[in-house]
Design a protein around this motif. Structure first.
Motif, mmCIF file in Angstrom:
data_model
loop_
_atom_site.group_PDB
_atom_site.id
_atom_site.type_symbol
_atom_site.label_atom_id
_atom_site.label_comp_id
_atom_site.label_asym_id
_atom_site.label_seq_id
_atom_site.Cartn_x
_atom_site.Cartn_y
_atom_site.Cartn_z
ATOM 1 N N TRP A 133 -8.482 2.201 4.459
ATOM 2 C CA TRP A 133 -8.236 3.140 5.550
ATOM 3 C C TRP A 133 -7.370 4.258 4.999
ATOM 4 N N THR A 134 -7.721 5.494 5.321
ATOM 5 C CA THR A 134 -6.875 6.635 5.021
ATOM 6 C C THR A 134 -6.265 7.060 6.341
ATOM 7 N N VAL A 135 -4.934 7.162 6.363
ATOM 8 C CA VAL A 135 -4.226 7.465 7.604
ATOM 9 C C VAL A 135 -3.345 8.684 7.391
ATOM 10 N N LEU A 154 -1.667 -0.284 9.530
ATOM 11 C CA LEU A 154 -1.603 1.158 9.326
ATOM 12 C C LEU A 154 -0.197 1.673 9.605
ATOM 13 N N VAL A 155 0.417 1.177 10.673
ATOM 14 C CA VAL A 155 1.797 1.551 11.001
ATOM 15 C C VAL A 155 2.728 1.100 9.881
ATOM 16 N N SER A 156 2.534 -0.122 9.375
ATOM 17 C CA SER A 156 3.377 -0.637 8.287
ATOM 18 C C SER A 156 3.248 0.219 7.044
ATOM 19 N N ALA A 213 -3.028 5.416 2.094
ATOM 20 C CA ALA A 213 -4.250 4.611 2.022
ATOM 21 C C ALA A 213 -3.814 3.160 2.105
ATOM 22 N N VAL A 214 -4.533 2.370 2.895
ATOM 23 C CA VAL A 214 -4.125 0.986 3.104
ATOM 24 C C VAL A 214 -5.350 0.093 3.268
ATOM 25 N N GLU A 215 -5.249 -1.113 2.728
ATOM 26 C CA GLU A 215 -6.282 -2.111 2.964
ATOM 27 C C GLU A 215 -6.012 -2.743 4.318
ATOM 28 N N ALA A 216 -7.042 -2.885 5.100
ATOM 29 C CA ALA A 216 -6.930 -3.556 6.403
ATOM 30 C C ALA A 216 -8.226 -4.311 6.629
ATOM 31 N N ALA A 276 -0.955 9.703 14.663
ATOM 32 C CA ALA A 276 -1.690 9.339 13.455
ATOM 33 C C ALA A 276 -3.179 9.220 13.740
ATOM 34 N N PHE A 277 -3.953 9.487 12.708
ATOM 35 C CA PHE A 277 -5.402 9.359 12.775
ATOM 36 C C PHE A 277 -5.854 8.656 11.508
ATOM 37 N N GLY A 278 -6.619 7.590 11.666
ATOM 38 C CA GLY A 278 -7.096 6.831 10.519
ATOM 39 C C GLY A 278 -8.606 6.817 10.449
ATOM 40 N N VAL A 279 -9.105 6.874 9.227
ATOM 41 C CA VAL A 279 -10.545 6.823 8.982
ATOM 42 C C VAL A 279 -10.800 5.758 7.929
#
Length: 163
Positions: free
Chosen positions: A87-89, A64-66, A30-33, A78-81
């Motif tokens: 974002w969940t990736v 997301l890659v980071s 999970a990432v903030e973007a 990869a698939f992100g939502v």
């Protein structure tokens, strides 16, 4: 009067099969973007650092890659939502092969059985050998199916299944 389930008779009815569920992702983060436009993104990260976007071309995938670094190494799909704040990736490792000669199509299937080999490119039978794909199949089993899908140029994502 209550009835208890007899595990011997109702094993499947209870949803307990004993068969492990196949793993869908090799890594999930999970990432903030902030500031991203869009709700979904799909991409492939290659070993040379390039990222090929397949969906969500307006989204900057670098955060997301980071976030996936350290959880999975390239190459991966990869698939992100986007959820409300994050974002969940999910990412799954893939095999990528560069073919020496262009087979003239985007989808390849190589099948080796005891009675011989068949090669199909975009669903049509073809004769040219594809040694890179044959080596991958032979390394897995004497009889195999190799499926390859073009990512970009001479790069193909490959799956090998023994027969």
């Amino acid at each position: 009067m209550t009835h208890a389930l007899d595990p011997a008779r109702h094993w499947l009815a209870a949803g307990i099969t004993g068969i492990a569920r196949s793993r869908e992702w090799d890594a999930v983060v999970a990432v903030e973007a902030p500031g991203q436009l869009g709700d979904e993104v799909a991409f492939v990260a290659l070993a040379d650092g390039r990222v090929l976007r397949e969906e969500g071309s307006s989204i900057d995938v670098e955060p997301l890659v980071s976030a996936l670094r350290g959880a999975i190494g390239p190459p991966y799909r990869a698939f992100g939502v986007r959820k409300p704040e994050l974002w969940t990736v999910g990412a799954v490792a893939i095999v990528v092969v560069e073919l020496g000669e262009d087979p003239g199509g985007d989808e390849i299937e190589v099948v080796r059985r005891a009675d011989g080999m068949s090669v199909r490119v975009d669903g049509r039978p073809t004769a040219p050998p594809l040694p890179e794909l044959e080596r991958l199949g032979e390394a897995r089993a004497p009889e195999y199916v190799v499926r390859a899908r073009r990512l970009e140029g001479a790069l193909y994502e490959v799956e090998v299944e023994p027969l």
